[in-house]
Design a protein around this motif. Structure first.
Motif, PDB file in Angstrom:
ATOM      1  N   ASP A  67       2.302  -8.024   6.050  1.00  0.00           N
ATOM      2  CA  ASP A  67       3.641  -7.474   5.846  1.00  0.00           C
ATOM      3  C   ASP A  67       3.782  -6.948   4.417  1.00  0.00           C
ATOM      4  N   ALA A  68       3.362  -7.771   3.431  1.00  0.00           N
ATOM      5  CA  ALA A  68       3.465  -7.370   2.023  1.00  0.00           C
ATOM      6  C   ALA A  68       2.559  -6.178   1.732  1.00  0.00           C
ATOM      7  N   THR A  69       1.342  -6.213   2.298  1.00  0.00           N
ATOM      8  CA  THR A  69       0.374  -5.125   2.053  1.00  0.00           C
ATOM      9  C   THR A  69       0.905  -3.805   2.604  1.00  0.00           C
ATOM     10  N   VAL A  70       1.355  -3.852   3.848  1.00  0.00           N
ATOM     11  CA  VAL A  70       1.828  -2.626   4.503  1.00  0.00           C
ATOM     12  C   VAL A  70       3.071  -2.091   3.804  1.00  0.00           C
ATOM     13  N   GLY A  72       3.865  -2.525   0.597  1.00  0.00           N
ATOM     14  CA  GLY A  72       3.416  -1.967  -0.684  1.00  0.00           C
ATOM     15  C   GLY A  72       2.804  -0.584  -0.492  1.00  0.00           C
ATOM     16  N   LEU A  73       1.966  -0.451   0.542  1.00  0.00           N
ATOM     17  CA  LEU A  73       1.315   0.837   0.831  1.00  0.00           C
ATOM     18  C   LEU A  73       2.354   1.903   1.180  1.00  0.00           C
ATOM     19  N   ARG A  74       3.341   1.477   1.968  1.00  0.00           N
ATOM     20  CA  ARG A  74       4.387   2.404   2.388  1.00  0.00           C
ATOM     21  C   ARG A  74       5.138   2.951   1.159  1.00  0.00           C
ATOM     22  N   GLY A  75       5.475   2.043   0.238  1.00  0.00           N
ATOM     23  CA  GLY A  75       6.178   2.440  -0.987  1.00  0.00           C
ATOM     24  C   GLY A  75       5.346   3.417  -1.806  1.00  0.00           C
ATOM     25  N   MET A  76       4.051   3.123  -1.933  1.00  0.00           N
ATOM     26  CA  MET A  76       3.148   3.968  -2.728  1.00  0.00           C
ATOM     27  C   MET A  76       3.042   5.376  -2.120  1.00  0.00           C
TER      28      MET A  76
END
Lengths: 238, 69
Positions: A67-70, A72-76
């Motif tokens: 959840d945190a990884t996805v 973070g990736l989405r924000g980037m």
């Protein structure tokens, strides 16, 4: 010829026939297929989990890490590509996660990184190249996308347009070479030190390898996001 | 400057280095081919290689001096 990134344990399996008359399978291909299988299984497991538990609990679990990884990736990706970044998020995030885990596999003992094999990195580069060009054509149409190369310079910009086309053509090569060279050199250095003295000596290099693996996955994903943004932007956004 | 603009600038700059390399190599092989075809060794090789390197260098400078915003 002995290849450093080949999976040595593959040669030890008794049920696999060995010898010159058999086709040699590169270890990286086996790891690549295993990674794909694990990704499919993980996807199924996470989907099943989401059906029963939508809100993550407070403890560290696979679902929370993902959840945190996805997120973070989405924000980037949205920050790099803009508001329309949501549309391109699945492809770029998949690229990042695939490269990230592929890079890390090379740090495991007796394993091989698929990204230390030039065929994988060029394949990924070509996939990114096809994707952002298709998205550009989808956004502007074929003629509009071709005009895009003139960058508002009109007929006087023919030379610039030609060089822009050269720069487009070399992009998958640059993506592929950058990832391949970094991963190959990193894993070769770790392997050399491991062969020199297997205990403790490779530890600082393994830690350095962790940084290199993360940065290279990030660089590949961010460059793809930038190329998508450049292919899909409109003149007013310049 | 935003992160997005900075990423874009570095993406173009890192690509420009590969463009320079491609133009130099392309110029070398084109010049060699034309030299063999017309028997002008080594003049066209030198000319095409120099042109490739110059164009590549101009492209790198153009990209590097572009507005980062």
């Amino acid at each position: 010829m002995e290849h450093h990134s080949s999976v040595s344990w593959l040669q030890m399996l008794p049920f696999l026939p060995h010898g010159e008359q058999y086709v040699h399978v590169n270890g990286a291909v086996v790891v690549f297929l295993a990674l794909t299988a694990v990704a499919v299984l993980a996807n199924l497991a996470i989907r099943r989990r989401f059906q029963t538990q939508l809100v993550p609990d407070g403890k560290v679990s696979l679902i929370n890490v993902m959840d945190a990884t996805v997120d973070g990736l989405r924000g980037m990706i949205v920050e790099t590509v803009g508001k329309q970044g949501e549309k391109y998020f699945p492809f770029i995030a998949t690229l990042f996660l695939f490269i990230f885990f592929s890079n890390f596999l090379g740090l495991l003992p007796f394993s091989a990184a698929p990204t230390a094999n030039v065929n994988t990195t060029f394949g990924l580069g070509i996939a990114a190249f096809l994707y952002y060009n298709l998205m550009g054509i989808k956004e502007h149409g074929v003629i509009g996308y071709m005009k895009h190369f003139l960058m508002g310079l009109g007929p006087a910009g023919i030379l610039v347009a030609l060089l822009e086309i050269v720069s487009q053509v070399v992009r998958p090569v640059s993506l592929g070479i950058r990832l391949f060279v970094n991963m190959h050199v990193d894993h070769t250095v770790v392997l050399s030190f491991q062969n020199l003295f297997a205990w403790l000596l490779p530890v600082p290099l393994l830690l350095f390898g962790v940084v290199v693996c993360t940065i290279q996955a990030f660089v590949f994903a961010i460059l793809t996001a930038v190329y998508v943004q450049m292919a899909t932007e409109h003149e007013a956004e310049h | 400057m935003s992160d997005a603009a900075l990423y874009r600038y570095y993406a173009r700059l890192s690509g420009a280095v590969f463009v320079k390399l491609a133009l130099a190599v392309g110029g070398f092989f084109l010049g060699r081919y034309l030299d063999r075809r017309w028997g002008t060794e080594p003049y066209l090789l030198m000319a095409c290689f120099t042109l490739g390197v110059s164009l590549g260098l101009w492209w790198v400078i153009r990209v590097a001096s572009a507005d980062k915003g």
